[in-house]
Design a protein around this motif. Structure first.
Motif, short mmCIF file in Angstrom:
data_model
loop_
_atom_site.label_atom_id
_atom_site.label_comp_id
_atom_site.label_asym_id
_atom_site.label_seq_id
_atom_site.Cartn_x
_atom_site.Cartn_y
_atom_site.Cartn_z
N VAL A 9 -21.56 22.83 79.21
CA VAL A 9 -20.10 22.87 78.55
C VAL A 9 -20.15 23.13 77.12
CG1 VAL A 9 -18.99 21.21 80.18
CG2 VAL A 9 -19.82 20.49 77.84
N ILE A 10 -21.38 23.09 76.25
CA ILE A 10 -21.37 23.34 74.85
C ILE A 10 -21.59 24.84 74.94
CG2 ILE A 10 -22.99 23.19 73.05
CD1 ILE A 10 -23.23 20.36 73.40
N VAL A 11 -22.48 25.32 75.61
CA VAL A 11 -22.92 26.82 75.78
C VAL A 11 -21.68 27.54 76.36
CG1 VAL A 11 -24.16 28.36 76.95
CG2 VAL A 11 -25.36 26.27 76.31
N ASN A 13 -18.50 26.95 76.08
CA ASN A 13 -17.36 26.70 74.97
C ASN A 13 -17.78 27.42 73.58
OD1 ASN A 13 -14.93 25.27 75.89
ND2 ASN A 13 -16.54 23.82 76.44
N LEU A 14 -18.94 27.97 73.62
CA LEU A 14 -19.69 28.70 72.42
C LEU A 14 -19.63 30.19 72.93
CD1 LEU A 14 -22.36 26.48 71.11
CD2 LEU A 14 -20.19 26.87 70.35
N GLY A 15 -19.09 30.37 73.98
CA GLY A 15 -18.99 32.05 74.24
C GLY A 15 -19.94 32.37 75.15
N GLY A 16 -20.70 31.45 75.54
CA GLY A 16 -22.03 31.94 76.52
C GLY A 16 -23.28 32.04 75.93
N GLU A 17 -24.32 32.16 76.71
CA GLU A 17 -25.27 32.18 76.01
C GLU A 17 -25.87 33.37 75.20
OE1 GLU A 17 -28.99 33.19 78.90
OE2 GLU A 17 -27.70 32.11 80.12
N LYS A 18 -25.04 34.67 75.72
CA LYS A 18 -25.21 35.85 75.15
C LYS A 18 -24.64 35.81 73.61
CE LYS A 18 -25.97 38.51 79.41
NZ LYS A 18 -25.40 39.73 80.15
N LYS A 46 -15.30 19.22 70.62
CA LYS A 46 -14.75 17.93 69.89
C LYS A 46 -14.14 16.88 71.07
CE LYS A 46 -13.74 19.93 65.61
NZ LYS A 46 -12.57 20.07 64.43
N GLY A 47 -13.62 17.35 72.11
CA GLY A 47 -12.92 16.51 73.12
C GLY A 47 -13.81 15.53 73.73
N TYR A 48 -15.10 15.76 73.88
CA TYR A 48 -16.05 15.09 74.78
C TYR A 48 -16.64 13.92 74.22
CZ TYR A 48 -16.13 19.36 77.82
OH TYR A 48 -15.67 20.46 78.39
N ASP A 49 -16.64 12.77 74.99
CA ASP A 49 -16.99 11.61 74.20
C ASP A 49 -18.42 11.52 73.78
OD1 ASP A 49 -14.45 10.74 74.98
OD2 ASP A 49 -15.08 9.80 76.93
#
Length: 641
Positions: A9-11, A13-18, A46-49
């Motif tokens: 989910v981090i990758v 929400n950062l626009g994907g690995e590319k 930020k919303g993830y615990d």
């Protein structure tokens, strides 16, 4: 959410690995540089615990906390094509036990003698793939020759253009090895590579053999092609580099291109012929005399045992690379090196130890580690086995080394040699000289058996798993008695000593949001007055950063303490931190953990204020700093209830 899901989910929400240009992790957070800020959602992250905070200062910082950040970084690396770097350590994509152990041993290779062998390794390691390829081609040519001699194929094959081409290509590198060694030596010591190549050409110049005796100052100087071997090339190329730097610093820029290389070659060539070749020749003869005549011929099977059993300890201190020119010199003189297969048995002992540990341990984690590293060990890559399992465990490293000695003794008895330098394990089989493939295989099996037997009988106990992973043994359940209930209700206090001497500052005054907002835990900060960091309590080194700027300790009472020297000091490129402990070391309160150059840190504009944080703060009802402005190292700093 587990670590793999969080990484995904981090990758995402950062626009994907590319969209990720660069990703590094330090001891508390991920730092990400993006190609584009379109289609990113920091609020979602930020919303993830599991995410403690997200800081956007150009470079995005995702704070996950010690331990957690490394696991998530590894998941990102494994599930994408993103290279995850550990800040402060070059060319590192993973920060695991094997890398920690290897880094700690490399950090201890600081003597001039050990640094010398590291330089030799840097010179020869880039050449090894070429040696393997060339050796295998010559091995194929030898196989064809043996089949023709045995009547299995027609003799006319040996006169074909294809066979001659195969032999010629296989021998190309060996015929010009001095040039490559000279070039790599010049590069290693900061000289012009082509001048280093000339030094290599000089040592092996055919004209030296044609001249034989050179008249110099009325003296008849005996010279010869190849005198001093590759050791002579290294010394000559190093001298060329020193001469080049000396001249360049003293000539005008307009004359540099003409005079510097000319003087370097003329003076360097003269010194090489007169001094370096004779001295290097004596040194190489002495080394080969000791290893071949004394250890192998006179020592026999006992000498082979000693060489195999002591090779891996040489690996851990970086001295094994210094043997590469010795192997190549033996190949030059005798057509093969009997030393290399004997030393290769050391890896076989490690493989045998893996099987023993796998059968004896009850730890699923250790079983998985052993299962993952054993196949590469069989193929001749021993570092994951050494640094990931046997060396951290301790005793299995010794029993594996001793077990390997039996294989070395066997190969010594039958004088099994190799035609080139290359990997060990089963991959070395095609490189074995004189058709002694079966004997080498038997020796390898003997090493497997020796390492297995000694480790199974004497080398491994289940308690060692605690040392390897820092896992505490299961505690017996407390009896449900009035006394037990009363003990549970008692308020326990833990005293944490100050790891530094200096002025105290509350965390909320720090410029770093992660520490100021107590995102990774509560504690206090110290403005140190001297460059020394001590253990604040008895415990175990649970985390240690390669740069030395941050150390984690788990105390015997269960407190998890993060000691962070300065703010953003992970970015310092110079070596300003010197570690005195390694991962999983047991330490006592007041023990020196790290020394650091306060002047070098502050002169570069870094804030030396050092947070001392309890990362498992939620386990305590209260964390109370002492009410003083100044504290001495070793005095009370925090009270945990």
């Amino acid at each position: 959410m587990n670590n793999k899901e969080l990484a995904e989910v981090i990758v995402q929400n950062l626009g994907g690995e590319k969209n990720i240009a660069n990703l590094t992790n330090c001891i508390t957070r991920l730092r990400i540089d993006l190609k584009s800020r379109n289609n990113i959602d920091l609020e979602a992250i930020k919303g993830y615990d599991e995410v403690l905070s997200v800081i956007d200062q150009g470079t995005i910082q995702i704070v996950l906390g010690p331990g957690k950040v490394t696991k998530v970084a590894n998941e990102i690396h494994e599930s994408t094509n993103i290279t995850v770097d550990v800040e402060g350590e070059e060319d590192s994509s993973e920060f695991d036990l094997a890398e920690d152990t290897k880094a700690s041993y490399k950090a201890k290779q600081t003597s001039s003698f050990q640094q010398l062998f590291r330089h030799i390794g840097n010179i020869f390691v880039p050449i090894v793939p070429g040696l393997v390829a060339s050796g295998l081609m010559l091995g194929i040519a030898n196989l064809i020759l043996n089949m023709a001699d045995a009547g299995l194929i027609n003799q006319s094959v040996l006169e074909s253009d294809w066979y001659n081409l195969l032999q010629s290509i296989g021998g190309l590198l060996f015929g010009s090895l001095g040039v490559f060694v000279g070039i790599n030596t010049a590069r290693e010591f900061g000289g012009t590579m082509v001048l280093g190549g000339i030094a290599g050409l000089l040592i092996y110049a055919p004209v030296l053999g044609d001249i034989g005796t050179l008249s110099l100052f009325g003296l008849g100087l005996s010279i010869n092609t190849g005198l001093g071997g590759l050791l002579g090339v290294i010394i000559a190329a190093y001298l060329f580099t020193k001469i080049e730097k000396f001249v360049r610093n003293r000539v005008h820029d307009s004359l540099d291109l003409v005079l510097t290389p000319l003087i370097t070659v003329m003076v360097g060539a003269l010194a090489t012929i007169i001094v370096i070749q004779p001295v290097a020749g004596i040194l190489m003869k002495g080394i080969t005399w000791f290893l071949v005549d004394i250890m192998l011929e006179t020592g026999g099977v006992f000498g082979g045992f000693i060489l195999s059993a002591t090779f891996l300890p040489l690996v851990t201190v970086g001295m094994h690379q210094g043997l590469i020119p010795v192997h190549l010199e033996l190949i030059e003189q005798f057509g093969s090196t009997t030393l290399l297969p004997i030393l290769a048995m050391a890896g076989g002992g490690q493989v045998g130890a893996m099987f023993a540990i796998y059968l004896k341990t009850n730890s699923k984690r250790l079983k998985n580690t052993v299962a993952s590293v054993t196949p590469v060990g069989i193929l001749g890559i021993g570092e994951p086995l050494i640094y990931g399992v046997t060396l951290p465990l301790g005793r299995p490293f010794i029993t594996a080394s001793l077990g390997a000695g039996f294989g070395g003794a066997f190969l010594s008895f039958f004088s099994v040699g190799a035609i080139t330098v290359g990997p060990s394990g089963i991959v070395m089989i095609p490189l074995i000289a004189d058709n002694k493939y079966l004997l080498y295989t038997v020796g390898l099996l003997i090493s497997y058996i020796g390492g297995f037997a000694l480790t199974y009988l004497f080398g491994f106990k289940e308690e060692m798993v605690n040392k390897l992973y820092g896992e505490a043994p299961e505690q017996p359940k407390q009896k449900d008695t009035a006394e037990a209930v009363q003990n549970d209700n008692k308020e326990e206090e833990t005293q944490i000593k100050s790891p530094m001497t200096g002025m105290l500052r509350p965390l909320n005054e720090l410029s770093d949001e992660v520490f100021a907002n107590e995102l990774v835990g509560k504690g206090i900060a110290i403005q140190p007055e001297e460059g020394k960091l001590y253990a604040p309590a008895d415990g175990t080194i649970s985390t240690i950063y390669p740069t030395g700027h941050a150390i984690g300790i788990t105390t015997t009472d269960g407190a998890e303490i993060l000691l962070h020297i300065g703010l953003d000091t992970v970015k310092i490129e110079e070596k300003v931190f010197t570690l005195h402990v390694s991962q999983d070391d047991t330490v006592e309160a007041g023990q020196l953990l790290c020394t650091f150059d306060t002047e070098a840190i502050t002169s570069q504009g870094y804030d030396l204020t050092s947070p001392i944080v309890i990362t498992n703060s939620n386990d305590y009802a209260a964390i109370t700093p002492v009410e003083v402005e100044h504290v001495e190292a070793g005095k009370e700093l925090l009270e945990l209830k």
